[in-house]
Design a protein around this motif. Structure first.
Motif, PDB file in Angstrom:
ATOM      1  N   LEU A  21      60.663 -79.388 -64.844  1.00 31.67           N
ATOM      2  CA  LEU A  21      60.383 -80.568 -64.083  1.00 31.67           C
ATOM      3  C   LEU A  21      59.432 -80.423 -63.072  1.00 31.67           C
ATOM      4  CD1 LEU A  21      64.071 -82.211 -63.933  1.00 31.67           C
ATOM      5  CD2 LEU A  21      62.303 -82.683 -65.682  1.00 31.67           C
ATOM      6  N   MET A  22      58.938 -81.537 -62.473  1.00 33.08           N
ATOM      7  CA  MET A  22      58.008 -81.345 -61.337  1.00 33.08           C
ATOM      8  C   MET A  22      58.778 -81.978 -60.081  1.00 33.08           C
ATOM      9  SD  MET A  22      54.157 -83.076 -60.624  1.00 33.08           S
ATOM     10  CE  MET A  22      54.676 -84.572 -61.271  1.00 33.08           C
ATOM     11  N   GLY A  23      58.880 -81.061 -59.075  1.00 37.25           N
ATOM     12  CA  GLY A  23      59.002 -81.397 -57.807  1.00 37.25           C
ATOM     13  C   GLY A  23      58.256 -81.874 -56.813  1.00 37.25           C
ATOM     14  N   ILE A  24      58.492 -82.807 -56.200  1.00 33.60           N
ATOM     15  CA  ILE A  24      57.458 -83.442 -55.246  1.00 33.60           C
ATOM     16  C   ILE A  24      58.042 -83.513 -53.728  1.00 33.60           C
ATOM     17  CG2 ILE A  24      55.572 -85.024 -54.561  1.00 33.60           C
ATOM     18  CD1 ILE A  24      55.508 -86.011 -57.537  1.00 33.60           C
ATOM     19  N   SER A  25      57.482 -82.690 -52.847  1.00 37.29           N
ATOM     20  CA  SER A  25      58.481 -82.764 -51.675  1.00 37.29           C
ATOM     21  C   SER A  25      58.050 -83.706 -50.647  1.00 37.29           C
ATOM     22  CB  SER A  25      58.568 -81.668 -51.056  1.00 37.29           C
ATOM     23  OG  SER A  25      57.476 -81.115 -50.490  1.00 37.29           O
ATOM     24  N   ARG A  26      56.636 -84.098 -50.597  1.00 40.26           N
ATOM     25  CA  ARG A  26      56.198 -84.923 -49.588  1.00 40.26           C
ATOM     26  C   ARG A  26      55.435 -86.107 -49.943  1.00 40.26           C
ATOM     27  NH1 ARG A  26      56.063 -81.920 -44.586  1.00 40.26           N
ATOM     28  NH2 ARG A  26      55.626 -83.883 -43.744  1.00 40.26           N
ATOM     29  N   THR A  27      56.232 -86.931 -50.638  1.00 41.16           N
ATOM     30  CA  THR A  27      55.591 -88.286 -51.028  1.00 41.16           C
ATOM     31  C   THR A  27      55.229 -89.274 -49.765  1.00 41.16           C
ATOM     32  OG1 THR A  27      57.906 -89.109 -50.841  1.00 41.16           O
ATOM     33  CG2 THR A  27      57.124 -88.581 -53.200  1.00 41.16           C
ATOM     34  N   ASP A  28      55.530 -88.885 -48.528  1.00 39.94           N
ATOM     35  CA  ASP A  28      55.266 -89.362 -47.190  1.00 39.94           C
ATOM     36  C   ASP A  28      53.612 -89.059 -47.143  1.00 39.94           C
ATOM     37  OD1 ASP A  28      56.085 -86.985 -44.743  1.00 39.94           O
ATOM     38  OD2 ASP A  28      56.038 -86.760 -47.029  1.00 39.94           O
ATOM     39  N   LEU A  29      53.241 -87.857 -47.245  1.00 39.09           N
ATOM     40  CA  LEU A  29      51.827 -87.437 -47.288  1.00 39.09           C
ATOM     41  C   LEU A  29      50.851 -88.083 -48.341  1.00 39.09           C
ATOM     42  CD1 LEU A  29      52.245 -83.666 -45.977  1.00 39.09           C
ATOM     43  CD2 LEU A  29      51.695 -85.668 -44.707  1.00 39.09           C
ATOM     44  N   MET A  30      51.842 -88.074 -49.401  1.00 40.77           N
ATOM     45  CA  MET A  30      50.791 -88.765 -50.562  1.00 40.77           C
ATOM     46  C   MET A  30      50.452 -89.935 -50.520  1.00 40.77           C
ATOM     47  SD  MET A  30      52.750 -86.784 -53.804  1.00 40.77           S
ATOM     48  CE  MET A  30      52.430 -88.145 -55.044  1.00 40.77           C
ATOM     49  N   LYS A  31      51.429 -90.850 -49.966  1.00 39.71           N
ATOM     50  CA  LYS A  31      51.279 -92.318 -49.540  1.00 39.71           C
ATOM     51  C   LYS A  31      50.257 -92.441 -48.542  1.00 39.71           C
ATOM     52  CE  LYS A  31      54.374 -96.364 -48.847  1.00 39.71           C
ATOM     53  NZ  LYS A  31      55.695 -96.669 -48.331  1.00 39.71           N
ATOM     54  N   LYS A  32      50.265 -91.556 -47.521  1.00 36.73           N
ATOM     55  CA  LYS A  32      49.313 -91.608 -46.445  1.00 36.73           C
ATOM     56  C   LYS A  32      47.786 -91.280 -46.915  1.00 36.73           C
ATOM     57  CE  LYS A  32      49.051 -89.109 -42.362  1.00 36.73           C
ATOM     58  NZ  LYS A  32      49.615 -87.981 -41.197  1.00 36.73           N
ATOM     59  N   ARG A  33      47.771 -90.325 -47.929  1.00 39.99           N
ATOM     60  CA  ARG A  33      46.456 -90.236 -48.582  1.00 39.99           C
ATOM     61  C   ARG A  33      46.067 -91.090 -49.690  1.00 39.99           C
ATOM     62  NH1 ARG A  33      42.788 -87.407 -46.199  1.00 39.99           N
ATOM     63  NH2 ARG A  33      42.329 -86.174 -48.091  1.00 39.99           N
TER      64      ARG A  33
END
Lengths: 278, 459
Positions: B168-180
């Motif tokens: 599976l794929m683990g994404i830890s920083r959706t906050d940064l993704m949203k920001k970008r």
């Protein structure tokens, strides 16, 4: 090198005075790193960049205790000490006999004895494994002691022989002329003169047994598991327990360091004996 | 007085007769009772020896084993060693025809070789025998994808899976993704874009890397190769000619090594799974694609600093399809085991639907392989974290190889470990800048052919 030449060298090469501390630091760095890791709290161990200053913890040593590491440590101690003693008990008389034997074939016999040290351990693994299984020696301290003794015996014979060669036979003859029996000659004249050799040989034998991982891995399961294998057992499928590995590694190194420090004087003289003639 | 005398004697005689009769009855009853007890515990006195590698599941199981011992009269000696230590010892024990163990772990990476070499007992003989196994045990309840490694070419079963792993794929920083301004990636192209967008961003305690992985490239690379339409072998398990220099393999290697070299942390080539997980759960790296238990730590580990921003989802699909890797570990019986029936009794109990459900309920242990339990409401309740149904994702991926075609067949090739080593080196050569992807994979192909031929494979 005279002290004047040393001073001149230092003036010309100011870095020379730092050479020893730098080399020492490079050599000690892995050990120091391991030691500090064993006192580091778990969350900080894999932190990047690594922290130099932290509040030390004993959690990993406590964890080792709870995981049954002391039993493995004791197994290592017993197998190493007993196999070393047995190898010395059997090897010293053999080395003395080989030293005093003047017949043909002496070299060939000596070479034959050394053969077990020439082949890589992997060559003996399967035969030993099968034989041990048949004899019920798998996962027993006795089995490990026997194999370490087998591999240390040639080392004892080959290392001790030059020491006995160096003891003048005239001394033994004089003692015999004075009415001393052979045991007295051997234990009171020959052996004291070979003390340095015995110390050096015993350290090398102990180190071989203590550091062995391969045979312990193949020939033990749980009951006779030694410290090096127990350390590897902290490499779990779900993750490596770095703190316990570091703590275990530090503990595995400790007896060797203590033992070596105790007999350092003998070790140096034993290993360099016969290096300078005249 | 005289009249009372015979009465007393008579009473005494009656008491004596009653006592004698009672003694006879008790002794007769007890002699009859012993076989009855023995029948209730047919394995009384048996010492069952087994071995496996250290895993959370066995630590849990050990707490339940006393119940099994009480039910059967057996004693269970379960020896646990580290994964590499166990594999070394088990390989030697089984291949030398040993009988020291009654049951053992059938390690995924070695299962094909052990099954092909006939080192394990056929478990169908036990599971199909109604005297030994009730119908309710239902072997078909095990997720098919997880069972594939333990089947031989004829479909006979040599192990039952106790643990599953689903990539599976683990994404830890959706906050940064949203920001970008980037969404969770669903394709390879999107994955590269997300890594690029997040890489180097300030994560609060230093720059964040877009991607992280560990040194098990033989596990991480194949899904990309398959996603580009290739495979490690031409047609595994029948045609095992390596296919490492195909355009798909080269393209996948270029893609995967770019993720590592451009968006991975410094020294990523030396990263262990532990270090990669630590980077993920501390929020230092954004994406880690690995087995579920490694990436879900973001949501469940007490050390996680990213519980609020973490997300677990299916790994992105390639242009030619979606092939997330899956694996499992099994329990089996060595061919020369001394107590096969007793060992089966233990395996049957360990992997029964009842105990599996209890383990999930009592401990929350998620990586089981019984479909009925994975689909249960209790399992779903326990494995829904932050509104994400991890159990559903896990089951989907675990079962995928049995749904379309067995794309995990490359792992059932008994010579796979040789190819795995070659793949690891090929990736390292590219990431360390020694060779471009095409050249490295061509070299890997030659090395793989050589290794297979030396191992006696006809390629």
């Amino acid at each position: 090198m005279t002290s004047q030449r040393m001073l001149a060298l230092r003036r010309r090469w100011p870095l020379a005075r730092w050479a020893v501390p730098i080399i020492l630091l490079v050599m000690l760095l892995p050990f120091l790193w391991l030691l500090q890791m064993s006192f580091k709290p778990t969350p900080l161990i894999l932190e990047f960049p690594p922290r130099v200053f932290f509040t030390p913890t004993l959690e990993h040593y406590v964890g080792l205790w709870q995981a049954g590491f002391p039993e493995s440590f004791v197994n290592s101690l017993i197998t190493s000490i007993v196999s070393t003693v047995l190898a010395l008990l059997l090897g010293i008389p053999a080395a003395y006999a080989l030293s005093r034997w003047t017949g043909r074939g002496r070299f060939g016999l000596g070479l034959g004895i050394l053969l077990t040290r020439m082949a890589p351990p992997i060559a003996f693994t399967i035969p030993f494994f099968l034989a041990y299984r048949w004899l019920g020696l798998l996962d027993t301290r006795t089995g490990l002691i026997l194999i370490y003794m087998t591999f240390n015996l040639p080392l004892v014979i080959w290392m001790m022989q030059p020491f006995f060669d160096a003891v003048p036979e005239s001394l033994e003859e004089a003692a015999l002329m004075d009415g001393a029996g052979f045991p007295t000659v051997f234990f009171e004249i020959v052996m004291p003169m070979a003390t340095a050799g015995i110390a050096a040989t015993s350290i090398l034998c102990f180190l071989y047994a203590w550091n062995d991982f391969f045979f312990a891995l193949i020939l033990t399961r749980t009951d006779a598991r030694t410290a090096p294998v127990a350390v590897v057992n902290f490499m779990n499928y779900e993750g490596w327990e770095w703190g316990k590995i570091a703590a275990g590694g530090s503990l595995v190194m400790a007896p060797v360091l203590v033992f070596s420090m105790l007999v350092r004087r003998y070790l140096v003289s034993g290993l360099t004996a016969g290096a300078v003639k005249g | 007085m005289r009249t009372t005398e015979p009465l007393r004697i008579d009473a005494q005689r009656r008491r004596l007769i009653k006592a004698a009769a009672a003694t006879v009855a008790v002794s007769a009853g007890s002699t009859l009772a012993f076989p009855a007890l023995a029948q209730a515990k047919p394995f009384a006195g048996v010492k069952l020896r087994g071995a496996a590698y250290q895993h959370g599941f066995f630590n849990i199981l050990r707490k339940y084993i006393p119940e099994f011992e009480a039910q059967t009269g057996m004693t269970v000696d379960l020896q646990l060693s580290a994964f590499p230590v166990y594999n070394q010892q088990a390989d030697l024990e089984l291949s030398s025809g040993g009988s020291a163990w009654d049951f053992c772990n059938v390690t995924f990476i070695l299962a094909a070789r052990w099954v092909a070499a006939g080192l394990l007992a056929n478990l169908d003989d036990f599971s199909n025998d109604r005297k030994l196994t009730p119908a309710s045990w239902n072997p078909d309840d095990f997720v098919k994808g997880a069972q594939l490694p333990y089947l031989d070419k004829a479909g006979k079963t040599f192990g039952y899976s106790w643990e599953g792993g689903a990539m599976l794929m683990g994404i830890s920083r959706t906050d940064l993704m949203k920001k970008r301004g980037v969404e969770a990636p669903r394709t390879f192209d999107e994955l590269m874009k997300v890594c690029e967008a997040v890489n180097g961003q300030d994560g609060g305690s230093g720059p964040v890397t877009g991607f992280v992985s560990s040194n098990l490239h033989h596990w991480f690379l194949p899904p990309y190769i398959q996603g580009y339409g290739g495979d490690l072998f031409v047609n595994p398990p029948t045609d095992i000619k390596p296919a490492l220099d195909t355009p798909a393999s080269i393209e996948a290697t270029a893609f995967y090594t770019t993720l590592l070299s451009k968006y991975g942390p410094q020294g990523v080539l030396g990263y262990t799974e532990d270090q990669a997980r630590a980077a993920l759960i501390s929020g230092r790296s954004n994406i880690f694609i690995h087995s579920s238990s490694w990436v879900t730590a973001m949501l469940t580990s007490p050390d996680s600093k990213v519980k609020d921003t973490a997300r677990v989802m299916r790994m992105p699909a390639g242009p030619k399809g979606d092939f997330p890797a899956s694996n499992s570990q099994g329990l089996g019986i060595p061919k020369n085991a001394k107590n096969k029936e007793a060992a089966w009794e233990f395996i049957k109990w360990t992997l029964s639907p009842e105990l599996t459900a209890r383990i999930v309920k009592d401990t929350g242990h998620p990586s089981i392989c019984r479909r009925s339990v994975i689909e249960s409401a209790e399992y779903k309740r326990i494995n829904t974290v932050n509104g994400q149904d991890i159990g559903k994702l896990y089951l989907e991926v675990l079962d995928m190889p049995s749904k379309t075609h067995n794309y995990m067949a490359y792992r059932t090739v008994k010579e796979f470990p040789l190819i795995g080593d070659v793949v690891n080196k090929a990736v390292e050569r590219v990431v360390s800048g020694q060779m471009p992807p095409a050249e490295s994979m061509k070299s890997a192909q030659e090395a793989a052919l050589g290794s297979l031929r030396r191992a006696g494979a006809k390629v």
